[in-house]
Design an enzyme around this catalytic site. Structure first.
Site, PDB file in Angstrom:
ATOM      1  N   GLY A 105      -5.258  -6.803  -1.011  1.00 58.17           N
ATOM      2  CA  GLY A 105      -6.468  -7.480  -1.147  1.00 58.17           C
ATOM      3  C   GLY A 105      -7.549  -6.489  -1.620  1.00 58.17           C
ATOM      4  O   GLY A 105      -7.246  -5.548  -2.455  1.00 58.17           O
ATOM      5  N   CYS A 106      -8.745  -6.347  -1.058  1.00 58.54           N
ATOM      6  CA  CYS A 106      -9.949  -5.578  -1.768  1.00 58.54           C
ATOM      7  C   CYS A 106      -9.499  -4.171  -1.499  1.00 58.54           C
ATOM      8  O   CYS A 106      -9.003  -3.607  -0.276  1.00 58.54           O
ATOM      9  CB  CYS A 106     -10.960  -5.518  -0.590  1.00 58.54           C
ATOM     10  SG  CYS A 106     -12.434  -4.477  -0.891  1.00 58.54           S
ATOM     11  N   PHE A 107      -9.598  -3.494  -2.704  1.00 60.51           N
ATOM     12  CA  PHE A 107      -8.864  -2.069  -2.869  1.00 60.51           C
ATOM     13  C   PHE A 107      -9.758  -1.157  -2.068  1.00 60.51           C
ATOM     14  O   PHE A 107      -9.116  -0.113  -1.601  1.00 60.51           O
ATOM     15  CB  PHE A 107      -8.684  -1.498  -4.068  1.00 60.51           C
ATOM     16  CG  PHE A 107      -9.858  -2.082  -5.158  1.00 60.51           C
ATOM     17  CD1 PHE A 107     -11.038  -2.142  -4.976  1.00 60.51           C
ATOM     18  CD2 PHE A 107      -9.324  -1.785  -6.717  1.00 60.51           C
ATOM     19  CE1 PHE A 107     -12.013  -2.249  -5.909  1.00 60.51           C
ATOM     20  CE2 PHE A 107     -10.140  -2.105  -7.595  1.00 60.51           C
ATOM     21  CZ  PHE A 107     -11.595  -2.194  -7.051  1.00 60.51           C
ATOM     22  N   TRP A 108     -11.125  -1.526  -1.834  1.00 60.12           N
ATOM     23  CA  TRP A 108     -11.901  -0.478  -0.854  1.00 60.12           C
ATOM     24  C   TRP A 108     -11.373  -0.190   0.409  1.00 60.12           C
ATOM     25  O   TRP A 108     -11.096   0.824   0.875  1.00 60.12           O
ATOM     26  CB  TRP A 108     -13.256  -1.162  -0.685  1.00 60.12           C
ATOM     27  CG  TRP A 108     -14.141  -1.366  -1.868  1.00 60.12           C
ATOM     28  CD1 TRP A 108     -13.943  -0.885  -3.262  1.00 60.12           C
ATOM     29  CD2 TRP A 108     -15.219  -2.186  -2.039  1.00 60.12           C
ATOM     30  NE1 TRP A 108     -15.049  -1.373  -4.109  1.00 60.12           N
ATOM     31  CE2 TRP A 108     -16.001  -2.218  -3.320  1.00 60.12           C
ATOM     32  CE3 TRP A 108     -16.107  -2.997  -0.977  1.00 60.12           C
ATOM     33  CZ2 TRP A 108     -16.806  -2.801  -3.678  1.00 60.12           C
ATOM     34  CZ3 TRP A 108     -17.222  -3.609  -1.327  1.00 60.12           C
ATOM     35  CH2 TRP A 108     -17.947  -3.575  -2.599  1.00 60.12           C
ATOM     36  N   CYS A 109     -10.782  -1.220   0.946  1.00 54.84           N
ATOM     37  CA  CYS A 109     -10.328  -1.477   2.447  1.00 54.84           C
ATOM     38  C   CYS A 109      -8.843  -0.805   2.382  1.00 54.84           C
ATOM     39  O   CYS A 109      -8.551   0.098   3.147  1.00 54.84           O
ATOM     40  CB  CYS A 109     -10.156  -2.986   3.118  1.00 54.84           C
ATOM     41  SG  CYS A 109     -11.865  -3.564   3.107  1.00 54.84           S
TER      42      CYS A 109
END
Length: 207
Positions: free
Chosen positions: A42-46
């Protein structure tokens, strides 16, 4: 700094990041001191922030992989249609942490029960996946998924893909270390997306 100078600086920074990421595997192969793995959660930030907390992990780079377009931009990937997944390239010290242990970290930081989404983000660009780099990683990933199917604490089947790695393109500079550089926005996004509440629902409290 003038606008042309700012654009030139941004381009130089992006090229430097790409060179650094691509150079690591070559250095690892020569020295044998580091190894690398690629995951989509999912979101690569996370997922980047999750892996950066792990002892033995040296660097984590946000990027795009598994797609059909060369050198994609965030705008292209987030719009869908390129086939890429938001992903991370993890460089680690295998004398401190094994690939199998990284797999365990990965599973416990994603929702492996949904297709083409993670938490509030929907689309194949947010699919979960393990992108193996060799036969050893492939066998470890498949074994890990099989073992998890036997002991998972939730009833839904695991649908996370296991795929051979393809070109990995580092994301734009402003996406790298996003949680560290933008802690308030990151915290707001992560909570608003329901990531941690869903992880707790699936896996229970983190140890």
């Amino acid at each position: 700094m003038t606008d042309p100078q700012m654009k030139h600086a941004a381009t130089f920074a992006a090229l430097a990041l790409i060179f650094a990421v691509l150079a690591v595997p070559a250095i690892a192969a020569e020295t044998g001191e580091t190894a690398y793995a690629t995951f989509a959660g999912g979101c690569f930030w996370c997922i980047e922030a999750d892996f950066e907390k792990v002892e033995g992990v040296i660097t984590v780079t946000s990027g795009y992989t598994g797609g059909r377009v060369a050198n994609p931009t965030y705008k292209q990937v987030s719009a869908g249609g390129t086939g890429h997944a938001e992903a991370v390239r993890v460089v680690y010290d295998p004398t401190v942490i094994t690939y199998e242990e990284l797999l365990d970290v990965f599973w416990h930081n994603i929702d492996p029960t949904v297709v083409d989404r993670q938490f509030c983000d929907v689309g194949d660009q947010y699919r979960s996946g393990i992108f193996y780099h060799d036969q050893v990683q492939r066998e470890a990933a498949e074994r890990s998924r099989s073992e998890l199917e036997q002991r998972k604490p939730f009833p839904q089947p695991i649908v996370t893909e296991i795929t051979e790695e393809s070109a990995f393109y580092p994301a734009e500079v402003y996406h790298q270390d996003y949680a560290e550089k933008n802690p308030i926005r990151y915290s707001y996004y992560r909570k608003g997306c329901g990531r941690d509440s869903r992880l707790q629902e699936l896996w229970g409290e983190k140890k």
